[in-house]
Design a protein around this motif. Sequence first.
Motif, PDB file in Angstrom:
ATOM      1  N   ASN A  38       0.818  -1.232   0.000  1.00 46.24           N
ATOM      2  CA  ASN A  38       0.000   0.000   0.000  1.00 46.24           C
ATOM      3  C   ASN A  38       0.844   1.272   0.000  1.00 46.24           C
ATOM      4  O   ASN A  38       0.447   2.303   0.562  1.00 46.24           O
ATOM      5  CB  ASN A  38      -0.961   0.026   1.196  1.00 46.24           C
ATOM      6  CG  ASN A  38      -1.933  -1.129   1.173  1.00 46.24           C
ATOM      7  OD1 ASN A  38      -2.113  -1.779   0.146  1.00 46.24           O
ATOM      8  ND2 ASN A  38      -2.550  -1.405   2.312  1.00 46.24           N
ATOM      9  N   ASN A 163      -8.391  -1.961   6.476  1.00 54.58           N
ATOM     10  CA  ASN A 163      -7.259  -2.664   5.854  1.00 54.58           C
ATOM     11  C   ASN A 163      -7.364  -4.125   6.296  1.00 54.58           C
ATOM     12  O   ASN A 163      -7.323  -4.385   7.502  1.00 54.58           O
ATOM     13  CB  ASN A 163      -5.960  -2.043   6.357  1.00 54.58           C
ATOM     14  CG  ASN A 163      -4.716  -2.734   5.838  1.00 54.58           C
ATOM     15  OD1 ASN A 163      -4.777  -3.567   4.959  1.00 54.58           O
ATOM     16  ND2 ASN A 163      -3.573  -2.389   6.418  1.00 54.58           N
ATOM     17  N   TYR A 193      -5.824   5.765   5.621  1.00 53.94           N
ATOM     18  CA  TYR A 193      -6.090   5.975   4.190  1.00 53.94           C
ATOM     19  C   TYR A 193      -7.100   7.087   3.949  1.00 53.94           C
ATOM     20  O   TYR A 193      -7.736   7.150   2.895  1.00 53.94           O
ATOM     21  CB  TYR A 193      -6.574   4.653   3.566  1.00 53.94           C
ATOM     22  CG  TYR A 193      -5.585   3.533   3.763  1.00 53.94           C
ATOM     23  CD1 TYR A 193      -4.504   3.370   2.913  1.00 53.94           C
ATOM     24  CD2 TYR A 193      -5.705   2.662   4.841  1.00 53.94           C
ATOM     25  CE1 TYR A 193      -3.574   2.368   3.119  1.00 53.94           C
ATOM     26  CE2 TYR A 193      -4.772   1.662   5.069  1.00 53.94           C
ATOM     27  CZ  TYR A 193      -3.708   1.520   4.199  1.00 53.94           C
ATOM     28  OH  TYR A 193      -2.773   0.532   4.414  1.00 53.94           O
ATOM     29  N   LYS A 223       1.334   6.853   3.651  1.00 56.89           N
ATOM     30  CA  LYS A 223       0.572   6.474   2.468  1.00 56.89           C
ATOM     31  C   LYS A 223       0.469   7.633   1.478  1.00 56.89           C
ATOM     32  O   LYS A 223       1.289   7.776   0.583  1.00 56.89           O
ATOM     33  CB  LYS A 223      -0.811   5.980   2.884  1.00 56.89           C
ATOM     34  CG  LYS A 223      -0.780   4.937   3.987  1.00 56.89           C
ATOM     35  CD  LYS A 223       0.021   3.702   3.632  1.00 56.89           C
ATOM     36  CE  LYS A 223      -0.045   2.678   4.742  1.00 56.89           C
ATOM     37  NZ  LYS A 223       0.828   1.519   4.531  1.00 56.89           N
ATOM     38  N   ARG A 283      -7.477   3.565  -9.110  1.00 58.01           N
ATOM     39  CA  ARG A 283      -8.239   2.624  -8.278  1.00 58.01           C
ATOM     40  C   ARG A 283      -9.559   2.262  -8.950  1.00 58.01           C
ATOM     41  O   ARG A 283      -9.938   1.083  -9.019  1.00 58.01           O
ATOM     42  CB  ARG A 283      -8.498   3.257  -6.914  1.00 58.01           C
ATOM     43  CG  ARG A 283      -9.341   2.416  -5.970  1.00 58.01           C
ATOM     44  CD  ARG A 283      -9.574   3.170  -4.669  1.00 58.01           C
ATOM     45  NE  ARG A 283     -10.551   4.251  -4.803  1.00 58.01           N
ATOM     46  CZ  ARG A 283     -10.766   5.196  -3.891  1.00 58.01           C
ATOM     47  NH1 ARG A 283     -10.048   5.214  -2.781  1.00 58.01           N
ATOM     48  NH2 ARG A 283     -11.681   6.130  -4.076  1.00 58.01           N
ATOM     49  N   ASN A 303      -6.183   2.942  -0.960  1.00 56.40           N
ATOM     50  CA  ASN A 303      -5.315   2.896  -2.145  1.00 56.40           C
ATOM     51  C   ASN A 303      -5.000   1.450  -2.512  1.00 56.40           C
ATOM     52  O   ASN A 303      -3.888   1.120  -2.949  1.00 56.40           O
ATOM     53  CB  ASN A 303      -4.031   3.700  -1.930  1.00 56.40           C
ATOM     54  CG  ASN A 303      -3.111   3.076  -0.895  1.00 56.40           C
ATOM     55  OD1 ASN A 303      -3.550   2.324  -0.024  1.00 56.40           O
ATOM     56  ND2 ASN A 303      -1.822   3.396  -0.976  1.00 56.40           N
ATOM     57  N   PHE A 304      -5.994   0.593  -2.357  1.00 52.02           N
ATOM     58  CA  PHE A 304      -5.855  -0.810  -2.711  1.00 52.02           C
ATOM     59  C   PHE A 304      -7.239  -1.376  -2.992  1.00 52.02           C
ATOM     60  O   PHE A 304      -8.260  -0.757  -2.665  1.00 52.02           O
ATOM     61  CB  PHE A 304      -5.171  -1.616  -1.591  1.00 52.02           C
ATOM     62  CG  PHE A 304      -5.827  -1.462  -0.240  1.00 52.02           C
ATOM     63  CD1 PHE A 304      -6.931  -2.225   0.122  1.00 52.02           C
ATOM     64  CD2 PHE A 304      -5.341  -0.535   0.677  1.00 52.02           C
ATOM     65  CE1 PHE A 304      -7.535  -2.071   1.355  1.00 52.02           C
ATOM     66  CE2 PHE A 304      -5.938  -0.376   1.924  1.00 52.02           C
ATOM     67  CZ  PHE A 304      -7.038  -1.150   2.254  1.00 52.02           C
ATOM     68  N   ARG A 336      -5.033  -8.575  -0.965  1.00 53.03           N
ATOM     69  CA  ARG A 336      -5.050  -7.119  -1.016  1.00 53.03           C
ATOM     70  C   ARG A 336      -4.043  -6.692  -2.064  1.00 53.03           C
ATOM     71  O   ARG A 336      -2.884  -7.107  -2.019  1.00 53.03           O
ATOM     72  CB  ARG A 336      -4.673  -6.550   0.357  1.00 53.03           C
ATOM     73  CG  ARG A 336      -4.854  -5.050   0.480  1.00 53.03           C
ATOM     74  CD  ARG A 336      -4.135  -4.554   1.727  1.00 53.03           C
ATOM     75  NE  ARG A 336      -2.692  -4.657   1.570  1.00 53.03           N
ATOM     76  CZ  ARG A 336      -1.824  -4.636   2.592  1.00 53.03           C
ATOM     77  NH1 ARG A 336      -2.253  -4.552   3.827  1.00 53.03           N
ATOM     78  NH2 ARG A 336      -0.523  -4.722   2.364  1.00 53.03           N
ATOM     79  N   SER A 338      -2.355  -3.413  -3.878  1.00 48.13           N
ATOM     80  CA  SER A 338      -2.138  -1.971  -3.859  1.00 48.13           C
ATOM     81  C   SER A 338      -2.285  -1.387  -5.259  1.00 48.13           C
ATOM     82  O   SER A 338      -2.048  -2.056  -6.265  1.00 48.13           O
ATOM     83  CB  SER A 338      -0.736  -1.651  -3.327  1.00 48.13           C
ATOM     84  OG  SER A 338      -0.507  -2.268  -2.088  1.00 48.13           O
TER      85      SER A 338
END
Length: 359
Positions: A38, A163, A193, A223, A283, A303-304, A336, A338
Amino acid sequence: MVSGQSPRFRRVLDQFAPYQPGRRVSGPGGRSVKLSSNESPFGPLPSVTEAIAEAVRGVNRYPDNGAADLIEAIAGRFAVPPEHIAVGCGSVGVTQQLLEAAGEPGAEVVYAWRSFEAYPTLVDLSAATSVRVPLKNETHDLNALSQAITPRTRVVFVCNPNNPTGTVVHAAALERFVDQVPADCLVVLDEAYAEYVRDPDVPDGLVFYRDRPNVAVLRTFSKAYGLAGLRVGFMVAHPAVAGAVRKTMLPFTVNAIAQAAAIASLAAEGELLERVAMVVKERARVRDELLAQGWTVPPTEANFVWLRLAEDTQDFAQACERAGVSVRPFAGEGARISIGDHDDNDALLDIARAYPRRH
């Protein structure tokens, strides 16, 4: 010395594995696309790089242990009193400080699961007991979290966006939840995030906490601000909470270079948020393409993206690794992934398109 004996350590160390960071792999032609941690795909802005270079000249001196200039910059940017701020080595470092302040034998810490991987380890090390509440539809089940709180509960974490799933809790639901939490139990909004959120119904913790003395907010420069390698995070909370967290900070935890870089990043925030917008655009593209391929991908505000894979999780991660792309697998659940730059994301989408799905 008795043969066969060794120095004694805490028994809890035998019960868990240390935190495992996202891997970097190498594929054909040496290709290495890291989508497992991430991180921002962008390096520091020129003004931040200059601040880092200038700070290097003074590394023979200890940093400001109170991080006064950094705290002043954070207070100014987010319109919060300086005494409401505690800093640390990334938001995970601040989390450790918090749990050292609140955790002890007999205390409980409640959090959703699956959520941030460091929670179990940090809770165990604080001597408190973890109470894990399963996600519902890959997001926080606030009713179940509320029901899990007992007189022993010291802290409840709400990771928003969560997350590794990227899902969110909305303002009305969060307000109802917090109203049910006892005043002596701290609700921590982990907003690592926050800068990537575009859903208008997601609350801004730095507004939400203001009239709620038992709510604290975690943020990070790792991040969106692109300073993962320098490790700066902060908590915003009412003075009693922030003061307790400051007491447990290891001296000089936030080094001088990190402080300078964070201050410069706040000053360059307009440019940084342009980069965030680029990640948000990518994204949407990645999720739309994965959905079009037939994958199950919940809406994400981080951001994932979260790819539901069940028993195919490890096999998919290995397919990515063979192609030189690393993702973060959670065995039996999903991966997950990124959001990187356009080419890195295309590499992932090519793998997903070619993968022989069984579902």
